[in-house]
Design a protein around this motif. Structure first.
Motif, short mmCIF file in Angstrom:
data_model
loop_
_atom_site.label_atom_id
_atom_site.label_comp_id
_atom_site.label_asym_id
_atom_site.label_seq_id
_atom_site.Cartn_x
_atom_site.Cartn_y
_atom_site.Cartn_z
N PRO A 142 40.20 60.47 44.50
CA PRO A 142 38.85 61.03 44.60
C PRO A 142 37.89 60.20 43.75
CG PRO A 142 40.47 62.74 44.13
CD PRO A 142 41.17 61.43 43.95
N PHE A 143 36.68 59.99 44.27
CA PHE A 143 35.75 59.08 43.59
C PHE A 143 34.33 59.48 43.92
CE2 PHE A 143 34.02 54.55 43.14
CZ PHE A 143 34.11 54.57 41.76
N ALA A 144 33.43 59.36 42.93
CA ALA A 144 32.05 59.77 43.14
C ALA A 144 31.04 58.78 42.59
CB ALA A 144 31.80 61.14 42.49
N ARG A 145 31.50 57.56 42.24
CA ARG A 145 30.59 56.59 41.62
C ARG A 145 30.53 55.28 42.39
NH1 ARG A 145 31.04 56.90 35.11
NH2 ARG A 145 28.93 56.05 35.40
N ALA A 146 30.72 55.36 43.69
CA ALA A 146 30.75 54.14 44.50
C ALA A 146 29.42 53.39 44.45
CB ALA A 146 31.11 54.48 45.95
N ALA A 147 28.31 54.10 44.43
CA ALA A 147 27.00 53.43 44.44
C ALA A 147 26.82 52.57 43.19
CB ALA A 147 25.88 54.47 44.54
N GLU A 148 27.22 53.09 42.03
CA GLU A 148 27.12 52.32 40.79
C GLU A 148 28.04 51.11 40.82
OE1 GLU A 148 26.79 55.25 37.18
OE2 GLU A 148 27.83 56.26 38.84
N GLU A 149 29.25 51.32 41.35
CA GLU A 149 30.23 50.24 41.41
C GLU A 149 29.75 49.13 42.36
OE1 GLU A 149 34.53 51.27 41.11
OE2 GLU A 149 34.62 50.28 43.07
N GLU A 150 29.21 49.53 43.50
CA GLU A 150 28.71 48.55 44.47
C GLU A 150 27.54 47.76 43.89
OE1 GLU A 150 29.76 51.27 48.43
OE2 GLU A 150 27.68 50.90 47.85
N ALA A 151 26.64 48.45 43.18
CA ALA A 151 25.49 47.76 42.59
C ALA A 151 25.94 46.70 41.60
CB ALA A 151 24.58 48.78 41.91
N LEU A 152 26.94 47.00 40.79
CA LEU A 152 27.45 46.01 39.85
C LEU A 152 28.15 44.87 40.58
CD1 LEU A 152 27.96 45.04 36.97
CD2 LEU A 152 29.98 46.53 36.89
N ALA A 153 28.91 45.19 41.61
CA ALA A 153 29.65 44.16 42.35
C ALA A 153 28.72 43.08 42.88
CB ALA A 153 30.44 44.79 43.49
N LEU A 154 27.56 43.46 43.37
CA LEU A 154 26.63 42.49 43.94
C LEU A 154 25.81 41.77 42.88
CD1 LEU A 154 25.29 44.10 47.24
CD2 LEU A 154 27.16 42.49 46.89
N ARG A 155 26.12 42.01 41.61
CA ARG A 155 25.40 41.34 40.53
C ARG A 155 26.31 40.54 39.60
NH1 ARG A 155 22.80 45.58 42.51
NH2 ARG A 155 20.52 45.52 42.60
N LEU A 156 27.60 40.51 39.90
CA LEU A 156 28.52 39.72 39.07
C LEU A 156 28.36 38.22 39.32
CD1 LEU A 156 31.90 41.69 39.16
CD2 LEU A 156 30.08 41.77 37.44
N GLY A 157 28.06 37.83 40.56
CA GLY A 157 27.91 36.42 40.87
C GLY A 157 28.63 35.99 42.14
N PRO A 158 29.95 36.21 42.28
CA PRO A 158 30.67 35.80 43.49
C PRO A 158 30.18 36.53 44.74
CG PRO A 158 32.20 36.07 41.68
CD PRO A 158 30.88 36.60 41.20
N THR A 159 30.39 35.90 45.89
CA THR A 159 29.87 36.44 47.15
C THR A 159 30.96 36.89 48.11
OG1 THR A 159 29.77 34.19 48.08
CG2 THR A 159 27.78 35.04 47.00
N ARG A 160 32.21 36.92 47.67
CA ARG A 160 33.28 37.48 48.49
C ARG A 160 33.78 38.75 47.82
NH1 ARG A 160 37.66 33.45 50.15
NH2 ARG A 160 36.56 33.37 52.15
N ILE A 161 33.89 39.84 48.61
CA ILE A 161 34.32 41.14 48.10
C ILE A 161 35.45 41.64 48.98
CG2 ILE A 161 33.60 43.51 47.60
CD1 ILE A 161 30.72 42.46 47.34
N VAL A 162 36.45 42.23 48.36
CA VAL A 162 37.60 42.77 49.09
C VAL A 162 37.80 44.22 48.70
CG1 VAL A 162 40.07 42.51 49.57
CG2 VAL A 162 38.68 40.49 49.09
N GLU A 163 37.98 45.10 49.68
CA GLU A 163 38.24 46.51 49.43
C GLU A 163 39.57 46.91 50.05
OE1 GLU A 163 36.16 49.54 51.45
OE2 GLU A 163 35.83 48.37 53.27
N GLY A 164 40.01 48.15 49.79
CA GLY A 164 41.17 48.70 50.46
C GLY A 164 42.47 48.57 49.72
N TRP A 165 42.43 48.30 48.41
CA TRP A 165 43.66 48.04 47.68
C TRP A 165 44.59 49.25 47.61
CZ3 TRP A 165 44.83 43.17 46.70
CH2 TRP A 165 43.78 42.24 46.71
#
Length: 338
Positions: A142-165
């Motif tokens: 269960p998770f409720a902070r996806a928006a915050e996590e996504e916002a940080l992901a797009l600001r780290l620098g790299p442009t490839r993202i993988v989900e579904g682990w």
């Protein structure tokens, strides 16, 4: 460039706290001992903090340059086992990683944000980010902070993202139960078929109310990997307001993949048809390898191979298969490169 020497049987963390309100952030290096780009980046940041060149003004920053000191001292991935699987405290530690977990897990549970820095074995080693699940009330995570996590992901620098682990790990455990005898020891069988097999640092942090990203900074020996890690740390601190610095720009162009399958190595005779690198493209039906008895293992669809491991211990991950994801990240759609 070399890392500071770390004692093989002592866990060290460093805390920097600002005097204004802000998030609690933890940065990990060397969860796998031979992945030192995060260690080097964290030590670089610590020199800046200790000299006064950089100041934490808000919140609390915890830095762990070497999370697995035994593996680090041995210059290898694991001490006794993979710390980034089956991560949970235990009253009866069975191995070194269990002992680390008893120290690390309470630390992770006390954080708002985790950035876990890794590197990969396979060339070419393009950096990529491992993203957690979308918001959900399911049983797995269960998770409720996806928006915050996504916002940080797009600001780290790299442009490839993988989900579904974690979903992929869970399906892998179901498959693995059918051939658990392939693992070389009782301990290995117990770990690889445990329902919590996919739980590592990021999953544990999310389970306790935080959000978390893993950043694969490049190939182990890539001289640019420590810089990728350092930039991601500085971007994290700026984005979350722990330091006074310009806000990092949101990536507008990125590739988003979703893991859909993990395939285990079942026998020492299992072989790839060629030397694969992570994110090599696959066509539906393309033969990836052969089992020891000659049975071909083929791609189920067009997609990518991820984390191929020709030396995987039987009963553990041989490779992953990924497809293009349709998920939006921070309101944006990823771009397909297939």
């Amino acid at each position: 460039m070399t890392s500071t020497v770390h004692h093989a049987h002592m866990f060290k963390s460093h805390v920097y706290a600002g005097f204004e309100h802000g998030p609690r952030v933890i940065i990990l290096g060397a969860v796998h001992g031979n992945e030192i780009c995060g260690t080097l980046a964290i030590e670089r940041l610590m020199r800046e903090l200790d000299s006064g060149e950089l100041t934490i003004l808000r919140g609390r920053l915890t830095l762990v340059p070497v999370t697995n000191p035994l593996a680090h001292a041995r210059v290898q991935r694991n001490g006794d086992r993979n710390l980034n699987r089956n991560l949970a405290p235990t009253n009866i530690p069975h191995d070194f990683e269990d002992r680390i977990a008893n120290v690390l897990c309470p630390l992770l549970a006390d954080q708002d944000v985790l950035l876990d820095l890794h590197s990969t074995t396979n060339p070419p080693g393009q950096p990529f980010i491992m993203l957690g699940p979308q918001n959900n009330n399911g049983e797995l995570l269960p998770f409720a902070r996806a928006a915050e996590e996504e916002a940080l992901a797009l600001r780290l620098g790299p442009t490839r993202i993988v989900e579904g682990w974690l979903d992929t790990y869970a399906e892998g455990v179901k498959t693995r139960l059918a051939y658990a005898d392939a693992s070389p020891s009782l301990r290995a069988r117990m770990l690889s078929t445990d329902p919590c097999y996919g739980v590592g640092t990021t999953e544990y942090t999310r389970m306790h109310g935080g959000y978390a990203l893993t950043l694969e900074c490049g190939q182990h020996a890539d001289p640019d990997a420590p810089e990728v890690a350092y930039r991601a740390i500085r971007n994290t601190l700026a984005h979350l307001g722990l330091i006074d610095a310009p806000a990092p720009q949101q990536q507008q162009q990125f590739e988003l993949l979703k893991l859909s399958q993990v395939v285990d190595r079942l026998d020492e005779g299992d072989r790839f048809v060629r030397e694969w690198a992570s994110f090599d493209r696959l066509q539906a039906g393309e033969v990836i390898g052969h089992r020891g008895d000659g049975t071909p293992v083929a791609a189920p669809d067009d997609g990518y191979i991820v984390f191929p491991s020709p030396i995987a211990v039987p009963g553990n991950e041989w490779f992953y298969f990924a497809r293009i994801s349709e998920r939006k990240v921070d309101g944006l759609q990823g771009k397909s490169k297939l």
